[in-house]
Design a protein around this motif. Structure first.
Motif, PDB file in Angstrom:
ATOM      1  N   GLU A 234      81.805  67.225  36.328  1.00 31.31           N
ATOM      2  CA  GLU A 234      82.777  68.157  36.896  1.00 31.31           C
ATOM      3  C   GLU A 234      84.033  68.294  36.046  1.00 31.31           C
ATOM      4  OE1 GLU A 234      83.465  66.885  40.913  1.00 31.31           O
ATOM      5  OE2 GLU A 234      81.683  67.967  41.651  1.00 31.31           O
ATOM      6  N   ALA A 273      78.145  76.399  43.331  1.00 30.06           N
ATOM      7  CA  ALA A 273      79.485  76.789  43.787  1.00 30.06           C
ATOM      8  C   ALA A 273      80.440  75.604  43.738  1.00 30.06           C
ATOM      9  CB  ALA A 273      79.417  77.368  45.196  1.00 30.06           C
ATOM     10  N   ALA A 274      79.965  74.424  44.173  1.00 33.39           N
ATOM     11  CA  ALA A 274      80.820  73.236  44.134  1.00 33.39           C
ATOM     12  C   ALA A 274      81.151  72.852  42.703  1.00 33.39           C
ATOM     13  CB  ALA A 274      80.128  72.076  44.860  1.00 33.39           C
ATOM     14  N   THR A 276      81.314  74.909  40.167  1.00 26.35           N
ATOM     15  CA  THR A 276      82.260  75.912  39.682  1.00 26.35           C
ATOM     16  C   THR A 276      83.664  75.612  40.174  1.00 26.35           C
ATOM     17  OG1 THR A 276      80.500  77.571  39.684  1.00 26.35           O
ATOM     18  CG2 THR A 276      82.776  78.380  39.627  1.00 26.35           C
ATOM     19  N   ARG A 277      83.780  75.320  41.450  1.00 25.00           N
ATOM     20  CA  ARG A 277      85.103  75.024  42.018  1.00 25.00           C
ATOM     21  C   ARG A 277      85.732  73.811  41.327  1.00 25.00           C
ATOM     22  NH1 ARG A 277      83.497  74.716  46.646  1.00 25.00           N
ATOM     23  NH2 ARG A 277      84.013  76.820  47.360  1.00 25.00           N
ATOM     24  N   THR A 281      89.021  73.912  38.903  1.00 24.98           N
ATOM     25  CA  THR A 281      90.182  73.148  39.376  1.00 24.98           C
ATOM     26  C   THR A 281      90.662  72.170  38.313  1.00 24.98           C
ATOM     27  OG1 THR A 281      89.498  73.338  41.695  1.00 24.98           O
ATOM     28  CG2 THR A 281      90.994  71.532  41.134  1.00 24.98           C
ATOM     29  N   LEU A 326      79.026  81.266  43.723  1.00 20.98           N
ATOM     30  CA  LEU A 326      79.943  80.816  42.675  1.00 20.98           C
ATOM     31  C   LEU A 326      80.844  81.956  42.193  1.00 20.98           C
ATOM     32  CD1 LEU A 326      78.074  80.158  39.279  1.00 20.98           C
ATOM     33  CD2 LEU A 326      77.106  81.490  41.136  1.00 20.98           C
ATOM     34  N   VAL A 329      83.758  81.857  44.461  1.00 21.16           N
ATOM     35  CA  VAL A 329      84.624  80.727  44.104  1.00 21.16           C
ATOM     36  C   VAL A 329      85.533  81.105  42.940  1.00 21.16           C
ATOM     37  CG1 VAL A 329      84.629  78.413  43.098  1.00 21.16           C
ATOM     38  CG2 VAL A 329      83.078  78.949  44.983  1.00 21.16           C
ATOM     39  N   LEU A 330      84.966  81.707  41.887  1.00 24.91           N
ATOM     40  CA  LEU A 330      85.771  82.096  40.731  1.00 24.91           C
ATOM     41  C   LEU A 330      86.771  83.181  41.107  1.00 24.91           C
ATOM     42  CD1 LEU A 330      85.941  81.373  37.671  1.00 24.91           C
ATOM     43  CD2 LEU A 330      84.611  83.447  37.252  1.00 24.91           C
ATOM     44  N   ALA A 333      89.693  81.623  42.889  1.00 20.82           N
ATOM     45  CA  ALA A 333      90.563  80.910  41.953  1.00 20.82           C
ATOM     46  C   ALA A 333      91.429  81.874  41.160  1.00 20.82           C
ATOM     47  CB  ALA A 333      89.721  80.058  41.009  1.00 20.82           C
TER      48      ALA A 333
END
Length: 418
Positions: A234, A273-274, A276-277, A281, A326, A329-330, A333
């Motif tokens: 990650e 998705a997780a 990507t987040r 981050t 995802l 998610v982007l 952000a």
């Protein structure tokens, strides 16, 4: 440099993949760009295939250049800035090199004078054609061109680091001649940072061009060793951003996370998705980040053959332009307000000697120590061993603590950690 982090996507046409240049369809391109703009992203990176644009060393096809201009204009109409990669080069496991460099006309991509003349003319022509477009960011010399210079490529064009240095200078100069004052850079895959015999060096990556580009792919051993939702997986994008800073002469040189994606099955679809987040981050926690550009916009159509399986599903959107989780998610952000990240005050020592780059790769002591610190809640950056006692350099970067890997990693039973 822009005050806010840029969010964008590497544009993979939904119809025909990059072969769309052979049957350029403005309506399909506009529909793709509409789907990208709807996510609230602010830029795209586009890829003219080199042999399609310059099939002969003395022929840069005017119609192809006009189609590129049309794409850039269509992006501008949708509020998207555009970075253009020139020498493609290599994309998604396929090589795209013009016939005048291969087989019966085999000439070294990095050292042959005629090839260099042709490459420089091509880059200059593309840059000049777009120089008057306000949404043209600038040129990337090529996509991961370093993969042609060493193994594991099956037929590399060998060159020395000084020859690569001269090649980069020539190509970046051609871009600047075509479009003065734009953001021109070069970009390599992570062997530049990890592979001992790679003639493209970290110093070149961190000192040549307007910004440093890093490409983060966790199928390099990171996800295999540590799993899809681990700290190293990650944080891998953030690690490359911070690793690059060790070689930069400018203490606040911008770094562009120019490629990063969620490759299945190492990152399973249900975790994309997780991943990507988390990746976004942690990258945003790196000072001097220029931008994040996701790979890629649209899935590769299953009607196209012979791609590695992971390439078919890397898109933020399906092949029919429907956003995946995802993508949301982007997009979130990109919209979210944020404060500038705090300075990273702890630096891990990395070897300046390019022959010791494997120490920074997955499984190496620098890599493992960085993520041990990260897992313990620290926010490490890196510094060269040749600068570890340079007070002026450390102060300019805000570094107050310098650690060697063996100060971080546990001592193996019966020996010491090198």
């Amino acid at each position: 440099m822009p005050p806010a982090v840029r969010f964008g996507v590497n544009y993979t046409p939904s119809q025909g993949w990059f072969h769309h240049w052979l049957d350029f369809d403005p309506d399909s391109v506009r529909a793709d760009l509409d789907s990208i703009a709807a996510l609230g992203l602010d830029h795209i990176r586009v890829f003219p295939l080199w042999p399609y644009f310059q099939p002969n060393r003395a022929l840069i096809r005017p119609r192809a250049v006009e189609q590129l201009r049309a794409l850039v204009d269509a992006a501008g109409e949708r509020g998207l800035d555009v970075n253009v990669d020139g020498l493609q080069g290599h994309l998604s496991s396929f090589d795209f090199l013009p016939a005048w460099t291969r087989t019966w006309h085999r000439r070294n991509l990095f050292t042959d004078p005629d090839v260099l003349d042709g490459q420089a003319a091509y880059l200059r022509t593309l840059a000049d054609a777009l120089a008057d477009r306000p949404n043209f960011l600038g040129m990337t010399v090529g996509n991961e061109v370093n993969q042609f210079s060493a193994g594991p490529h099956p037929d590399p064009d060998r060159a020395s680091p000084p020859q690569i240095e001269a090649w980069l200078e020539r190509m970046l100069t051609a871009c600047e001649e075509g479009a003065p004052g734009r953001l021109h850079l070069h970009a390599e895959y992570d062997a530049t940072w990890y592979q001992d015999d790679m003639p493209f060096t970290p110093a070149q990556a961190a000192r040549r061009g307007t910004v440093t580009a890093v490409h983060s792919w966790v199928f390099n051993g990171t996800a295999q060793r540590h799993g899809p939702l681990s700290v190293p997986t990650e944080h891998h994008g953030a690690y490359l951003v911070e690793l690059s800073k060790a070689w930069a002469d400018d203490p606040h040189r911008p770094v562009w996370l120019q490629e990063v994606g969620a490759p299945a099955p190492l990152v399973p679809a249900e975790h994309a998705a997780a991943f990507t987040r988390a990746t976004v981050t942690h990258a945003l926690d790196c000072p001097d980040l220029w931008g994040i550009t996701w790979w890629c916009s649209h899935d590769v159509s299953r009607s196209l053959a012979d791609f590695p399986e992971l390439e078919y599903g890397l898109g933020l959107m399906t092949n029919d332009r429907h956003p995946k989780d995802l993508a949301h998610v982007l997009a979130a952000a990109a919209r979210a307000p944020r404060d500038a990240p705090a300075i990273r005050t702890t630096a891990l020592v990395v070897p300046a000697d390019p022959a010791l780059r494997p120490r920074c790769a997955p499984g190496g002591p620098v890599f493992d120590a960085f993520f041990r610190l990260t897992a313990d809640g620290a926010r490490p950056t890196t510094v060269l061993d040749t600068r570890a006692n340079d007070t002026e350099h450390l102060t300019a970067r805000g570094i107050t603590e310098v650690l060697a890997p063996d100060q971080v990693l546990p001592t193996p039973q019966g020996g010491t950690c090198s």
